[in-house]
Design an enzyme around this catalytic site. Structure first.
Site, PDB file in Angstrom:
ATOM      1  N   HIS A 167       0.822  -1.223   0.000  1.00  0.00           N
ATOM      2  CA  HIS A 167       0.000   0.000   0.000  1.00  0.00           C
ATOM      3  C   HIS A 167       0.856   1.273   0.000  1.00  0.00           C
ATOM      4  CE1 HIS A 167      -0.326   0.623   4.691  1.00  0.00           C
ATOM      5  NE2 HIS A 167       0.901   0.382   4.298  1.00  0.00           N
ATOM      6  N   GLU A 219      -4.691   2.410  -0.579  1.00  0.00           N
ATOM      7  CA  GLU A 219      -5.367   1.159  -0.298  1.00  0.00           C
ATOM      8  C   GLU A 219      -6.139   0.782  -1.562  1.00  0.00           C
ATOM      9  OE1 GLU A 219      -4.481  -0.299   2.319  1.00  0.00           O
ATOM     10  OE2 GLU A 219      -3.617   1.416   3.378  1.00  0.00           O
ATOM     11  N   GLU A 274      -3.202  -6.972   3.660  1.00  0.00           N
ATOM     12  CA  GLU A 274      -3.482  -5.567   3.368  1.00  0.00           C
ATOM     13  C   GLU A 274      -4.995  -5.325   3.457  1.00  0.00           C
ATOM     14  OE1 GLU A 274      -1.505  -2.952   2.358  1.00  0.00           O
ATOM     15  OE2 GLU A 274       0.351  -3.811   1.552  1.00  0.00           O
TER      16      GLU A 274
END
Length: 357
Positions: A260, A323, A291
């Site tokens: 990310h 993200e 993640e």
């Protein structure tokens, strides 16, 4: 309020009053963070935790070697927001004691939030937020560079104290997240002979994995300057290098909160190197990614809010990090040469993605 009934006008006045209180707290919200940071930096939760009885103001100020006047005002404020509370001592005077919230800030406590809190609320980390509007107006503008004249990684490499704040905060998150992975989907590590933790920092993740899965040989892989601070641990080899150049060979590559930080193109390069690292294991090789996966429609609102908040942090703290949604994860994985992947949820704001060549 012309045209409103008396009850409607009264209701509207109440709503306006609540809005003003809410906005007041939003405008001055930094005061809460500053007061909590002050308490954590001074070690007040630790002092109270180690004191058998409620601690009076004079006892606490003596332990801190500080003036009681500002200390009283800060403690009064922190009690009002639920961080500490008062309890009567055996002598009849009032003293400060811990609450479940303040115990989360004991620096050596189990699941302590202290290291993460100090990192997130350090002056280095908070300064870039002042340039968020500049990022909106020009996507090529990095708020972190605006604040500090260099990107996050260069700043951390030149400022060991800040690097330690990052490492301590990531180690805290690892102590929470990796057990959640092992508890939520232990099959992820079944049958693996070796795991390389890409961007493993001080090796916390691998120590937890190898302890729970002793059949695994661990390779803790990070920049050469990061490896020397990692403590020696049986079953783990520390290797320095650059993930954009190559990744040590292993049965599986493990990446937690790494991808990310980077753009799609950079992610594809890292993932390509990870695919090459597991190539000799054929269909038994895989990449394990921990993640956030942003839900575009529906999903758990609390988890998604956490993911969206992390995305804003990436917008401020990195140049091109973000993200990703499920569709965006599919894009970078396919571009890196992975033919299939699965996404598993755990008791965390993060998910476990298993990618196969």
């Amino acid at each position: 309020m012309e045209g409103l009934t008396k009850n409607e006008a009264s209701h509207e006045n109440e709503e306006m009053a609540r809005a003003q209180v809410g906005i007041w707290r939003l405008v001055h919200g930094s005061a809460e963070m500053a007061a909590v940071r002050c308490a954590v930096e001074l070690g007040i939760p630790d002092i109270l935790e180690n004191h058998a009885d409620p601690m009076t103001l004079s006892q606490l100020s003596s332990a801190l070697a500080c003036s009681s006047t500002p200390l009283f005002r800060i403690m009064r404020f922190l009690m009002n927001i639920g961080i500490f509370k008062e309890k009567r001592t055996n002598q009849g005077s009032m003293g400060y004691v811990q609450t479940p919230m303040s115990r989360l800030f004991v620096k050596d406590g189990k699941n302590s939030l202290a290291s993460m809190f100090l990192y997130v609320n350090s002056s280095v980390t908070t300064a870039p937020w002042n340039f968020l509007s500049a990022r909106v107006l020009d996507d090529n503008t990095s708020p972190f560079i605006c604040a500090h004249g260099m990107d996050t990684w260069k700043y951390a490499s030149e400022n060991p104290d800040y690097r330690k704040l990052i490492d301590d905060a990531m180690a805290f998150d690892t102590r929470i997240t990796v057990p959640a992975v092992l508890d939520g989907c232990p099959e992820v590590f079944d049958g693996l002979s070796s795991v390389v933790n890409v961007g493993g920092g001080n090796g916390t993740a691998l120590r937890i994995i190898v302890e729970r899965c002793p059949w695994i040989r661990g390779i803790n892989f990070d920049l050469p300057q990061a490896v020397p601070v990692a403590p020696e641990c049986q079953g783990i080899e520390h290797v320095g290098g650059d993930m954009f150049v190559s990744v040590p060979k292993a049965n599986a590559a493990f990446l937690k909160w790494i991808l990310h930080d980077w753009s799609d193109e950079e992610c594809i390069k890292i993932l390509t190197n990870c695919r090459e690292a597991i190539a000799e294991y054929g269909t038994a090789g895989k990449v394990i990614i921990v993640e956030a996966v942003i839900e575009e429609n529906g999903g758990d609102k609390l988890v998604n809010n956490a993911g969206l908040m992390l995305d804003l942090i990436m917008l401020v703290q990195t140049d091109k990090g973000k993200e990703r949604t499920a569709k965006e994860w599919t894009y970078v994985l396919r571009k890196a040469g992975f033919t299939r992947h699965t996404v598993k949820t755990i008791q965390s704001a993060l998910s476990v993605i298993e990618a196969y060549p």
